[in-house]
Design a protein around this motif. Structure first.
Motif, mmCIF file in Angstrom:
data_model
loop_
_atom_site.group_PDB
_atom_site.id
_atom_site.type_symbol
_atom_site.label_atom_id
_atom_site.label_comp_id
_atom_site.label_asym_id
_atom_site.label_seq_id
_atom_site.Cartn_x
_atom_site.Cartn_y
_atom_site.Cartn_z
ATOM 1 N N GLU A 169 -7.499 1.961 -2.641
ATOM 2 C CA GLU A 169 -6.062 2.179 -2.494
ATOM 3 C C GLU A 169 -5.537 2.893 -3.731
ATOM 4 N N SER A 170 -4.974 4.073 -3.549
ATOM 5 C CA SER A 170 -4.399 4.776 -4.688
ATOM 6 C C SER A 170 -3.201 4.006 -5.241
ATOM 7 N N ALA A 197 2.128 4.732 -1.456
ATOM 8 C CA ALA A 197 2.501 3.683 -0.505
ATOM 9 C C ALA A 197 1.369 2.669 -0.383
ATOM 10 N N THR A 198 1.719 1.451 0.038
ATOM 11 C CA THR A 198 0.717 0.406 0.245
ATOM 12 C C THR A 198 -0.186 0.772 1.419
ATOM 13 N N LEU A 199 -1.497 0.585 1.219
ATOM 14 C CA LEU A 199 -2.480 0.903 2.242
ATOM 15 C C LEU A 199 -2.775 -0.343 3.079
ATOM 16 N N ARG A 215 -5.493 -5.408 -4.662
ATOM 17 C CA ARG A 215 -4.421 -6.405 -4.789
ATOM 18 C C ARG A 215 -4.473 -7.444 -3.675
ATOM 19 N N LYS A 216 -5.461 -7.319 -2.785
ATOM 20 C CA LYS A 216 -5.423 -8.067 -1.530
ATOM 21 C C LYS A 216 -6.633 -8.987 -1.394
ATOM 22 N N HIS A 259 -0.844 -5.729 -16.207
ATOM 23 C CA HIS A 259 0.610 -5.679 -16.131
ATOM 24 C C HIS A 259 1.060 -4.403 -15.435
ATOM 25 N N ALA A 260 1.960 -4.539 -14.484
ATOM 26 C CA ALA A 260 2.633 -3.398 -13.871
ATOM 27 C C ALA A 260 4.078 -3.805 -13.620
ATOM 28 N N LEU A 261 4.974 -2.878 -13.816
ATOM 29 C CA LEU A 261 6.389 -3.147 -13.559
ATOM 30 C C LEU A 261 6.727 -2.609 -12.185
ATOM 31 N N GLY A 262 6.743 -3.509 -11.197
ATOM 32 C CA GLY A 262 7.065 -3.089 -9.848
ATOM 33 C C GLY A 262 5.857 -2.577 -9.088
ATOM 34 N N ASP A 263 6.094 -2.096 -7.892
ATOM 35 C CA ASP A 263 5.075 -1.583 -6.992
ATOM 36 C C ASP A 263 4.784 -0.123 -7.328
ATOM 37 N N PRO A 264 3.547 0.370 -7.063
ATOM 38 C CA PRO A 264 3.265 1.782 -7.328
ATOM 39 C C PRO A 264 4.281 2.746 -6.729
ATOM 40 N N ALA A 265 4.837 2.395 -5.572
ATOM 41 C CA ALA A 265 5.792 3.299 -4.927
ATOM 42 C C ALA A 265 7.052 3.510 -5.755
ATOM 43 N N THR A 266 7.416 2.534 -6.582
ATOM 44 C CA THR A 266 8.693 2.614 -7.311
ATOM 45 C C THR A 266 8.561 2.453 -8.816
#
Length: 341
Positions: free
Chosen positions: A120-121, A127-129, A159-160, A202-209
């Motif tokens: 998943e990129s 977007a979520t795959l 992530r799943k 650590h990531a701030l938010g989802d990859p899309a945003t």
């Protein structure tokens, strides 16, 4: 756990001229005699290391446990193997399982320590795959590597929980979650039940945003506090700290200045008491600062950042350019220590 009032960053040094009073960082190659004391809204201080609280001293100096059979007393290189059509720097190159297996085998022949397979990129804006689509991308790659006789550690970048389960059944033995175990509440219990080592990022938010105007009160301390909280959550779920790696998440919900702030004080994260992974390879800030618009032209800048991280004592580097990085690390170690190792 609430945010700390004081944070202690060891001022790491590397080299043969080491004072008798120096303390070793995490059982590795770095040592320190002084610490930088940080606090929110406070002026920093430089103090002798003997002021450290006992618990902080233990976390900073205790040798890290092996992860997936790899000792953490020398730098380790994780090769990125993206089985995706749309990753930011190499999308499509290894989308076919046979191509990914060939690339992974070449990385292993070059001396890589472990492979990180992702389907998943997580590039900015991605977007979520769907779970099944992600499984269909990664499982044939892992199965192909194991069928080819690969005995090295293989990490699944997901992530799943369902993807992790399928990947582990195919032969993966480490889970690397870029959401820091915030996306799927079933992932941490699954990893605990399988006695799997994990990497929490650590990531701030989802990859899309995540790159839409990311903001922090203090990026260094905010990222540290997040990782400490998530490590405690993983421990409560049944994953001991000895099986956890932490990643500050360069480029994930961070501006160029946020990235540079983290890189300049990476040694703070040794206070988490776990090995630290750095994944800065080919990121956009490297292209901007290094005048390399194309991601595939960013190997020199990526290696420069990787070697700087080693001066902080960081144990693992997640990279695209495996042979070049391994050569650079070998020469860095020889030059810094004054001997072949």
């Amino acid at each position: 756990m609430s945010a700390r009032e004081r944070y202690f960053r060891p001022l790491v040094q590397v080299g043969p001229a080491r004072p008798d009073t120096a303390l070793q960082i995490a059982g590795g190659w770095g040592w320190f005699t002084h610490v930088e004391v940080l606090g929110r809204g406070e002026a920093l201080q430089i103090l002798p290391a003997d002021v450290l609280p006992a618990d902080v001293m233990t976390r900073l100096t205790s040798a890290r446990a092996d992860i997936a059979g790899l000792g953490m007393d020398r730098p380790r290189v994780m090769g990125i193997l993206n089985a995706t059509p749309d990753s930011f720097s190499d999308g499509g190159v290894n989308a076919a399982a046979a191509d990914a297996v060939a690339t992974g085998t070449a990385m292993l022949n070059a001396g890589v320590d472990l492979l990180d397979v992702g389907g998943e990129s997580t590039r900015p804006g991605a977007a979520t795959l769907a779970v099944e689509a992600e499984i269909q991308r990664v499982v044939p790659v892992i199965q192909g590597l194991r069928a080819a006789g690969v005995a090295h550690a293989i990490s699944i970048d997901t992530r799943k929980a369902a993807v992790a389960q399928a990947a582990v059944a195919a032969g993966a033995n480490l889970v690397n979650d870029v959401s820091g175990f915030t996306f799927d509440p079933g992932l941490a219990p699954y990893c605990a039940g399988q006695n799997l080592p994990v990497c929490v990022m650590h990531a701030l938010g989802d990859p899309a945003t995540m790159q839409q105007d990311p903001r922090y009160d203090d990026v260094l301390l905010d990222v540290y506090d997040f990782l400490e909280r998530q490590i405690q959550m993983l421990e409560a779920a049944g994953i001991p700290r000895a099986r956890i790696i932490a990643d500050p998440g360069i480029g994930f919900g961070k501006t160029r200045q946020h990235n540079l702030t983290l890189l300049a004080r990476l040694s703070l994260f040794h206070g988490l008491g776990v090995p630290i992974l750095l994944g800065a390879s080919r990121k956009r800030f490297i292209g901007t600062i290094g005048n390399a618009p194309e991601a595939t032209d960013r190997a020199p800048g990526s290696i420069g950042v990787a070697l700087a991280a080693l001066t902080h004592g960081i144990q693992m580097l997640r990279v695209h350019d495996v042979p070049e990085t391994i050569q650079a690390v070998a020469l860095w170690r020889a030059a810094m220590l004054g001997l072949e190792t």
